[in-house]
Design a protein around this motif. Structure first.
Motif, PDB file in Angstrom:
ATOM      1  N   PHE A   1       0.830  -1.207   0.000  1.00 64.76           N
ATOM      2  CA  PHE A   1       0.000   0.000   0.000  1.00 64.76           C
ATOM      3  C   PHE A   1       0.866   1.259   0.000  1.00 64.76           C
ATOM      4  O   PHE A   1       0.616   2.197  -0.766  1.00 64.76           O
ATOM      5  N   ARG A   2       1.902   1.295   0.846  1.00 61.50           N
ATOM      6  CA  ARG A   2       2.780   2.479   0.918  1.00 61.50           C
ATOM      7  C   ARG A   2       3.548   2.671  -0.384  1.00 61.50           C
ATOM      8  O   ARG A   2       3.739   3.786  -0.844  1.00 61.50           O
ATOM      9  N   LYS A   3       3.990   1.565  -0.972  1.00 61.14           N
ATOM     10  CA  LYS A   3       4.717   1.657  -2.235  1.00 61.14           C
ATOM     11  C   LYS A   3       3.809   2.179  -3.347  1.00 61.14           C
ATOM     12  O   LYS A   3       4.211   3.040  -4.141  1.00 61.14           O
ATOM     13  N   TYR A   4       2.580   1.669  -3.395  1.00 54.16           N
ATOM     14  CA  TYR A   4       1.624   2.116  -4.411  1.00 54.16           C
ATOM     15  C   TYR A   4       1.302   3.592  -4.216  1.00 54.16           C
ATOM     16  O   TYR A   4       1.257   4.370  -5.182  1.00 54.16           O
ATOM     17  N   LYS A   5       1.111   4.009  -2.954  1.00 54.78           N
ATOM     18  CA  LYS A   5       0.800   5.409  -2.654  1.00 54.78           C
ATOM     19  C   LYS A   5       1.966   6.307  -3.054  1.00 54.78           C
ATOM     20  O   LYS A   5       1.778   7.387  -3.620  1.00 54.78           O
ATOM     21  N   TYR A   6       3.192   5.846  -2.785  1.00 55.37           N
ATOM     22  CA  TYR A   6       4.395   6.613  -3.135  1.00 55.37           C
ATOM     23  C   TYR A   6       4.522   6.761  -4.650  1.00 55.37           C
ATOM     24  O   TYR A   6       4.786   7.858  -5.169  1.00 55.37           O
TER      25      TYR A   6
ATOM     26  N   SER B   1       2.130   6.534  -6.840  1.00 48.75           N
ATOM     27  CA  SER B   1       1.022   7.363  -7.325  1.00 48.75           C
ATOM     28  C   SER B   1       1.344   8.840  -7.174  1.00 48.75           C
ATOM     29  O   SER B   1       1.064   9.648  -8.051  1.00 48.75           O
ATOM     30  N   LYS B   2       1.957   9.200  -6.064  1.00 48.62           N
ATOM     31  CA  LYS B   2       2.354  10.603  -5.836  1.00 48.62           C
ATOM     32  C   LYS B   2       3.404  11.033  -6.869  1.00 48.62           C
ATOM     33  O   LYS B   2       3.377  12.160  -7.365  1.00 48.62           O
TER      34      LYS B   2
END
Length: 270
Positions: A257-262, A264-265
């Motif tokens: 989740f954190r990797k995907y969020k990063y 995406s940003k």
């Protein structure tokens, strides 16, 4: 014919009525070396040595207390009739998962009050925590606990173990699997892997700590299945195995989740 081995005296030093147990000495040694490793990395990452020392001064006693409370809760049928034994941690009986809960909660509160990143501190301390765990397992060795099922002396000799380990695994007329040793080796190996990952790869903040949790929990899951003194959630479920699966699942899911969020940003910024 082999003579009956004598166990190692669990008391390291005696001063009159005061006894210093090897169990406490080994835990203190593990914590000290883990702190040294964290301070060495903290200097590179801009975290002052005093900050890490302050953190361990809070986290270590709280971790030990929470580890003992965790153990006592799951062994309450015994302790409710032996209340005087609850503080006797020198006889063993602390649960690493309970200690981790106490240490993590303490670290979260501490870093918020000091206005520093929890994840940064977690990454800095992760290899040191695992080193402390690896060393701490030798306290279980001295106390002849955290072992597996019965085996023959020949089996232990075929593992090419030194005689002092084999002899200490002789308990109440039987030899036992040195599961403390398996976990200690697993944890020492994990320290080397974490240090290598930190040196060779550019990780997102917090990822090294998640790697630590996954590594330790994976080994603990399999080694726990060999032990004879597990804390049980139900008659068929070992608490440490359940917690290990939950930790692994959470870390992998949270990491993705954190990797995907990063990512995406990053795409949005472009």
């Amino acid at each position: 014919m082999n003579s009956v081995p004598n166990p190692i005296n669990p008391i390291a030093i005696e001063f009159g009525p005061i006894s210093i147990h090897w169990y406490g000495v080994i835990i203190a040694l593990g914590a000290s070396l883990g702190l040294y490793l964290a301070i060495h990395e903290g200097k590179k990452r801009g975290i002052a040595s005093d900050t890490l020392v302050d953190l361990i001064m809070y986290a270590l006693p709280i971790a030990i207390i929470s580890a003992r409370v965790y153990y006592v809760v799951f062994e309450w049928p015994y302790f409710k009739n032996h209340l005087n034994q609850i503080p006797a941690i020198w006889n063993g009986g602390i649960a690493i998962h309970g200690g981790l809960i106490g240490a993590i909660v303490t670290a979260i509160i501490f870093t918020r009050k000091r206005n520093i990143s929890f994840w940064k501190v977690a990454d800095i301390t992760a290899p040191g925590i695992l080193l402390a765990q690896a060393i701490g397992r030798w306290g279980n060795f001295i106390n002849q606990e955290a072992h597996g099922g019965p085996v023959s002396r020949t089996f232990l000799e075929h593992l090419h173990l030194p005689a002092f380990i084999i002899n200490q695994m002789y308990i109440d007329g039987l030899y036992f699997h040195p599961t403390f040793l398996y976990e200690s080796i697993w944890s020492f190996t994990g320290v080397i892997i974490l240090l290598t990952i930190r040196k060779k790869f550019a990780l997102q903040l917090g990822e090294l700590f998640l790697c630590y949790l996954v590594w330790y929990s994976t080994g603990r899951f399999f080694i726990e299945g060999m032990r004879t003194d597990s804390l049980m959630l139900t008659p068929h479920l070992r608490m440490a195995q359940v917690i290990s699966i939950l930790i692994i699942s959470f870390c992998i899911t949270f990491g993705i989740f954190r990797k995907y969020k990063y990512l995406s940003k990053e795409r949005f910024a472009k």
